[in-house]
Enzyme design. Structure first.
Site, PDB file in Angstrom:
ATOM      1  N   SER A 118      -6.258   4.253 -13.042  1.00  0.00           N
ATOM      2  CA  SER A 118      -6.183   3.184 -12.049  1.00  0.00           C
ATOM      3  C   SER A 118      -5.217   2.100 -12.509  1.00  0.00           C
ATOM      4  O   SER A 118      -5.242   1.672 -13.664  1.00  0.00           O
ATOM      5  CB  SER A 118      -7.558   2.562 -11.818  1.00  0.00           C
ATOM      6  N   HIS A 119      -4.379   1.636 -11.591  1.00  0.00           N
ATOM      7  CA  HIS A 119      -3.417   0.579 -11.916  1.00  0.00           C
ATOM      8  C   HIS A 119      -4.125  -0.740 -12.202  1.00  0.00           C
ATOM      9  O   HIS A 119      -3.566  -1.619 -12.860  1.00  0.00           O
ATOM     10  CB  HIS A 119      -2.415   0.418 -10.778  1.00  0.00           C
ATOM     11  N   ALA A 120      -5.353  -0.897 -11.735  1.00  0.00           N
ATOM     12  CA  ALA A 120      -6.114  -2.110 -12.050  1.00  0.00           C
ATOM     13  C   ALA A 120      -6.655  -2.078 -13.476  1.00  0.00           C
ATOM     14  O   ALA A 120      -6.980  -3.116 -14.048  1.00  0.00           O
ATOM     15  CB  ALA A 120      -7.270  -2.288 -11.060  1.00  0.00           C
TER      16      ALA A 120
END
Length: 462
Positions: free
Chosen positions: A160-162
């Site tokens: 996940s980019h988060a």
């Protein structure tokens, strides 16, 4: 090509010992895009006189390495949740684990052609998460190891980019490879997962109060420059994305876009750099500068936008050492803020290449400690938006990422390919691992503009 894949194992891997269970508050930089970002790394069959490990033993070794690296990289084994009080996305570091799949195919790597070029069959080389009603049900990291009939491997990785940005992602992969290849854990740098330094910027006495609307952020170029172009989507807080977050692990259709991978020789880039320095009296010009300018001009020209259209170029700049005090290279969260250049179509296409590069260099210089803090604060405003991707061009720099460090004991990465990305129109600049010193540009282009873009990109006469 239609890859026939046989799944051997699909499990959830957890840290080999209990880690630091806590909740990580995410900054606005993290929450911009929680989507899973998929990359595939290819490895040729090892060329060695030593008796190689059996495929099963190689997979067991990297499973062991993953369980060990998750102890220090514990957020990767956690789950998303929405804070009921703030409405913001956060990570519950609960050691729930990551998805790990082992697979086989009789196909050979050479049958895939140029490995760095996206192919629909690549989607079989990564795990795709199911659609869920509750975002806390799906992992934040997924891995698939596929053994090919030729003895080569593909490591399909999704994160996940988060959870982490590009630097954080490569640091995680490097640490995992380091342990899997039998090297000492003591040689690894301890990762820093805390977002406190960025979150503290929200309450710094030397920054202005958080505005209630994103449209009040006229002191930040990366937001101000978007005023002149259309918006596609508006929303308020993270709760509005909750339905979309349930599908964040899906490989979405590209919406009529074709994923192109263009190549450029080192000699061509060096010639352009020397040319713009001489003609523009520039003191320096990086590979990123010249490729970024070239891609922007090629895309805008290929789209045939009207001459008086407002357009914008934005590119992420690593703020780890620009923020004061510095976050440090071991910071794992998102630390990239957008630098921005804005002008009319006719201005861009009529000016010299060195003038475009001068704009890009000035935008980089503008990313100061104050800019970073103001930018982070702006992302805490209530409005969220997504601009039109015809007028906006985004270019991301992967040129310096340490692909050579991703040796799991099979040897160095022979090639890498990107699958769908959160914004498929984004251009990614990467080294060409098959052509040492050469470069690749991966970009999503509308099917009707593909031929035009290829011709313009390959025309390097300035």
């Amino acid at each position: 090509m239609d890859l026939k894949i046989s799944l051997k194992e699909s499990i959830i891997l957890k840290p080999c010992q209990q880690s630091n269970t806590k909740t990580i508050q995410l900054s606005g930089l993290d929450r911009i895009s929680p989507a899973i970002f998929y990359t595939i790394f290819f490895y040729n069959a090892p060329l060695t006189d030593d008796k190689p490990l059996k495929g099963e033993d190689q997979v067991e070794r990297i499973k062991d390495g993953l369980e060990r690296v998750l102890v220090s990289w514990f957020p990767a084994a956690g789950r998303f949740r929405i804070n009921k009080d703030t409405g913001k996305l956060e990570i519950d570091c609960n050691d729930e684990g990551v998805t790990f799949i082992s697979a086989l195919t009789d196909s050979k790597l050479e049958a895939l052609g140029k490995l760095h070029e996206y192919k629909p069959c690549y989607e079989k080389l990564v795990p795709q998460l199911p659609v869920v009603e509750d975002i806390s049900e799906n992992p934040l990291v997924v891995v698939q190891i596929t053994r090919f009939g030729c003895g080569g491997f593909a490591c399909g990785f999704g994160g996940s980019h988060a959870l982490f940005d590009g630097v954080g992602s490569f640091n995680f992969l490097s640490s995992w490879a380091h342990l899997s290849s039998g090297k000492s854990e003591s040689e690894l740098v301890v990762p820093n997962h805390s977002r406190d330094a960025l979150l503290d910027a929200l309450f710094s006495p030397d920054t202005i109060a958080v505005a209630t609307s994103i449209y009040e952020q006229d002191h930040i170029a990366a937001i101000q420059d978007l005023y002149g172009i259309p918006m596609q989507v508006m929303a308020s807080d993270d709760r509005c994305w909750e339905t979309a977050l349930a599908t964040f692990g899906q490989l979405d259709p590209q919406g009529g876009l074709e994923l192109l991978t263009m190549s450029m020789k080192k000699e061509v880039v060096e010639k352009l750099k020397a040319l713009v320095i001489e003609r523009g009296k520039l003191s320096k010009c990086s590979t990123f500068d010249v490729l970024c300018a070239h891609v922007w001009r090629a895309r805008v020209k290929a789209l045939s936008l009207p001459p008086n259209t407002n357009i914008c170029l934005q590119f992420p700049v690593n703020s780890r050492n620009r923020l004061q005090p510095p976050l440090g290279e071991n910071y794992t969260g998102n630390a990239f803020v957008l630098a921005s250049v804005s002008c009319l179509v006719k201005n861009l296409l009529e000016e010299y290449l060195h003038d475009t590069i001068r704009r890009i260099q000035a935008a980089k210089v503008a990313i100061t400690d104050e800019y970073v803090k103001l930018y982070v604060r702006a992302l805490e405003s209530t409005d969220k938006f997504f601009p039109s991707m015809r007028e906006l061009t985004i270019v991301t720099d992967w040129l310096k990422f340490p692909f050579q460090a991703l040796d799991f004991g099979w040897g160095k990465v022979s090639n890498a390919a990107l699958l769908s990305t959160p914004v498929p129109e984004t251009a990614y600049l990467m080294p060409n691992l098959e052509d040492p010193g050469g470069f690749l540009v991966r970009i999503g282009i509308g099917a009707q503009e593909v031929g035009n873009f290829i011709n313009i990109f390959n025309n390097n006469s300035y």
